[in-house]
Motif scaffolding. Structure first.
Motif, PDB file in Angstrom:
ATOM      1  N   ARG A 180       0.949  -1.073   0.110  1.00 52.67           N
ATOM      2  CA  ARG A 180      -0.107   0.035  -0.007  1.00 52.67           C
ATOM      3  C   ARG A 180       0.869   1.197  -0.159  1.00 52.67           C
ATOM      4  O   ARG A 180       0.973   1.894   0.891  1.00 52.67           O
ATOM      5  CB  ARG A 180      -1.159  -0.122   1.249  1.00 52.67           C
ATOM      6  N   PRO A 181       1.307   1.746  -0.858  1.00 48.69           N
ATOM      7  CA  PRO A 181       2.235   2.896  -1.261  1.00 48.69           C
ATOM      8  C   PRO A 181       1.217   4.167  -1.124  1.00 48.69           C
ATOM      9  O   PRO A 181       0.131   3.981  -1.010  1.00 48.69           O
ATOM     10  CB  PRO A 181       2.737   2.866  -2.515  1.00 48.69           C
ATOM     11  N   ARG A 182       1.922   5.300  -1.030  1.00 49.81           N
ATOM     12  CA  ARG A 182       1.195   6.654  -1.025  1.00 49.81           C
ATOM     13  C   ARG A 182       0.410   6.823  -2.365  1.00 49.81           C
ATOM     14  O   ARG A 182      -0.742   7.436  -2.478  1.00 49.81           O
ATOM     15  CB  ARG A 182       2.151   7.804  -0.747  1.00 49.81           C
ATOM     16  N   LEU A 183       1.127   6.391  -3.613  1.00 51.59           N
ATOM     17  CA  LEU A 183       0.434   6.563  -4.988  1.00 51.59           C
ATOM     18  C   LEU A 183       0.912   5.448  -5.662  1.00 51.59           C
ATOM     19  O   LEU A 183       2.058   5.033  -5.863  1.00 51.59           O
ATOM     20  CB  LEU A 183       1.007   8.111  -5.341  1.00 51.59           C
ATOM     21  N   TRP A 184      -0.099   4.901  -6.704  1.00 46.53           N
ATOM     22  CA  TRP A 184       0.306   4.048  -7.841  1.00 46.53           C
ATOM     23  C   TRP A 184       0.381   4.875  -8.934  1.00 46.53           C
ATOM     24  O   TRP A 184      -0.593   5.736  -9.198  1.00 46.53           O
ATOM     25  CB  TRP A 184      -1.146   3.062  -7.795  1.00 46.53           C
ATOM     26  N   ILE A 185       1.259   4.548  -9.920  1.00 47.51           N
ATOM     27  CA  ILE A 185       1.284   5.288 -11.384  1.00 47.51           C
ATOM     28  C   ILE A 185       1.051   3.812 -12.155  1.00 47.51           C
ATOM     29  O   ILE A 185       1.728   2.886 -12.292  1.00 47.51           O
ATOM     30  CB  ILE A 185       2.531   5.855 -11.732  1.00 47.51           C
ATOM     31  N   VAL A 186      -0.129   3.849 -13.005  1.00 46.67           N
ATOM     32  CA  VAL A 186      -0.467   2.787 -13.800  1.00 46.67           C
ATOM     33  C   VAL A 186      -0.253   2.967 -15.159  1.00 46.67           C
ATOM     34  O   VAL A 186      -0.845   4.019 -15.633  1.00 46.67           O
ATOM     35  CB  VAL A 186      -1.813   2.478 -13.725  1.00 46.67           C
ATOM     36  N   ASN A 187       0.403   2.318 -16.147  1.00 43.81           N
ATOM     37  CA  ASN A 187       0.735   2.476 -17.508  1.00 43.81           C
ATOM     38  C   ASN A 187      -0.631   1.871 -18.067  1.00 43.81           C
ATOM     39  O   ASN A 187      -0.578   0.529 -18.346  1.00 43.81           O
ATOM     40  CB  ASN A 187       1.924   1.957 -17.850  1.00 43.81           C
ATOM     41  N   ALA A 188      -1.584   2.556 -18.392  1.00 47.35           N
ATOM     42  CA  ALA A 188      -2.732   1.956 -18.791  1.00 47.35           C
ATOM     43  C   ALA A 188      -2.822   1.825 -20.432  1.00 47.35           C
ATOM     44  O   ALA A 188      -3.693   2.129 -20.977  1.00 47.35           O
ATOM     45  CB  ALA A 188      -4.198   2.729 -18.260  1.00 47.35           C
ATOM     46  N   ASP A 189      -1.945   0.971 -20.850  1.00 44.94           N
ATOM     47  CA  ASP A 189      -1.768   0.464 -22.143  1.00 44.94           C
ATOM     48  C   ASP A 189      -2.855  -0.363 -22.587  1.00 44.94           C
ATOM     49  O   ASP A 189      -3.033  -1.501 -21.806  1.00 44.94           O
ATOM     50  CB  ASP A 189      -0.614   0.417 -22.480  1.00 44.94           C
ATOM     51  N   ASP A 190      -3.301  -0.507 -24.014  1.00 42.94           N
ATOM     52  CA  ASP A 190      -4.318  -1.506 -24.122  1.00 42.94           C
ATOM     53  C   ASP A 190      -3.627  -2.521 -24.990  1.00 42.94           C
ATOM     54  O   ASP A 190      -4.113  -3.467 -25.577  1.00 42.94           O
ATOM     55  CB  ASP A 190      -5.471  -0.879 -24.974  1.00 42.94           C
ATOM     56  N   GLY A 191      -2.002  -2.563 -25.045  1.00 48.30           N
ATOM     57  CA  GLY A 191      -1.472  -3.530 -25.697  1.00 48.30           C
ATOM     58  C   GLY A 191      -1.086  -3.551 -27.098  1.00 48.30           C
ATOM     59  O   GLY A 191      -0.274  -4.328 -27.477  1.00 48.30           O
ATOM     60  N   GLY A 192      -1.831  -2.847 -27.696  1.00 43.62           N
ATOM     61  CA  GLY A 192      -1.813  -2.723 -29.223  1.00 43.62           C
ATOM     62  C   GLY A 192      -1.877  -4.150 -29.934  1.00 43.62           C
ATOM     63  O   GLY A 192      -1.413  -4.400 -30.764  1.00 43.62           O
TER      64      GLY A 192
END
Length: 357
Positions: free
Chosen positions: A148-160
């Motif tokens: 449980r970090p303070r913030l998640w960064i998510v690379n929301a790629d659809d995979g192409g």
């Protein structure tokens, strides 16, 4: 009919006489001593986990991906089954980025350390997994180990076409070799065995590579391999072709920008974000098959912020699939600048400042 005397004794002993039994005992003892010595030697190597192939100058780096003929990877077992120190360091992180190999290549750890840790006192961890497009695997790891970090960064790629991050499959793919992630079927003991087996095989390949190539009469190009840092999750990609080269072409987005998402992806994304239990900001690592429109669609639908870089023309070592070292440095600078403008990041800064007073 029952044999008696020395003949019967020899038969009951499995055909071995006293000399044979002594020989067998010596052989078993020697084998046990050799295995014990190997175990002591491997343990003495130090590093992230038992038998890890580490760098002499920095034991936190371990060989993660390699193999002369059969390519295998370690981190899926290490993270899923909490082998080594990686999970301990992940739990200490303030900001964690998630994604596939796109993120492994695109994030420059030195810049993240300078911009987040030294400037704001925030520990950053790169928890991307090479070969895994879906976020379901990392979601299971986060819940299993209470990350449980303070913030998640998510690379929301659809995979192409290679798999959307918000799909729920548990597949990993190295080129044409696609299969279910083995780690999820293993016990912790089984995972320990697999990790040790890989390290032993890689050590044997290292020790015999020159004479094997000499016998073969040729020296085939080695498969790329890379190390990973258990403290930060950073991946060292310098062995990949042209990763360090200058003058690589830039990413050219080839998708129709009218590439909107679907209700199923939005529903999965909402559940994914809720399960992480901490604020989420979405981003996008530019690649020729990616779709920025989908990232915005998902973020708007579930109410999370986007830290999107203004440009997409970063340099790439493989023709637009993954960024090279220069592209990664430029992208990371731009990503942090975009992240700093989000409300989620500004709230973290305020909380940190308040705690330090």
């Amino acid at each position: 009919m029952e044999l008696t005397g020395r003949a019967g004794e020899k038969a009951r002993a499995g055909g071995l006489g006293p000399a044979g039994r002594r020989y067998l005992g010596c052989l078993l003892g020697l084998t046990a001593a050799m295995l014990g010595g190997l175990g002591v030697w491997l343990a003495a190597q130090g590093g992230d986990h038992f038998g890890a192939i580490s760098r002499a100058a920095d034991r936190a780096w371990y060989r993660n991906f390699g193999g002369d003929s059969v390519t295998e990877i370690q981190d899926q077992d290490l993270f899923y089954h909490h082998i080594g120190r990686s999970i301990d360091h992940v739990r200490q992180a303030d900001v964690i980025i998630l994604g596939s190999s796109l993120v492994s290549f695109a994030v420059d750890q030195a810049i993240m350390r300078e911009r987040l840790e030294q400037r704001y006192g925030l520990k950053f961890y790169n928890m991307a997994f090479v070969g895994i497009a879906s976020g379901e695997f990392v979601r299971q790891i986060a819940n299993k180990h209470h990350i449980r970090p303070r913030l998640w960064i998510v690379n929301a790629d659809d995979g192409g076409g290679g798999g959307n991050f918000f799909h729920r499959n548990l597949m990993r793919s190295f080129g044409a070799d696609a299969r279910q992630i083995p780690s999820i079927r293993l016990s912790r003991f089984g995972a320990y065995y697999e990790v040790l087996r890989r390290n032993l095989r890689w050590r044997l390949e290292d020790a015999t590579r020159d004479w094997r190539h000499a016998l073969a009469g040729q020296r085939p190009a080695p498969l790329p391999r890379f190390d990973r840092d258990d403290r930060t999750g950073a991946a060292e990609m310098s062995t990949f072709p042209r990763f360090l080269a200058d003058g690589n072409p830039t990413v050219k987005m080839t998708r129709d920008p009218d590439c909107h998402t679907t209700p199923d992806v939005i529903a999965n994304a909402r559940e994914f974000v809720q399960s992480l239990g901490a604020p989420v900001v979405m981003t996008f690592v530019p690649n020729s098959h990616g779709c920025r429109t989908q990232v915005r669609d998902v973020a708007d639908a579930i109410g999370v912020e986007v830290a999107m870089t203004a440009r997409t023309d970063y340099s790439s070592w493989d023709g637009g699939g993954h960024l090279d070292h220069r592209g990664a440095a430029d992208f990371t600078l731009d990503l942090v600048s975009a992240l700093e403008k989000t409300s989620a990041f500004q709230r973290i800064r305020e909380n940190v400042d308040r705690q330090q007073r």
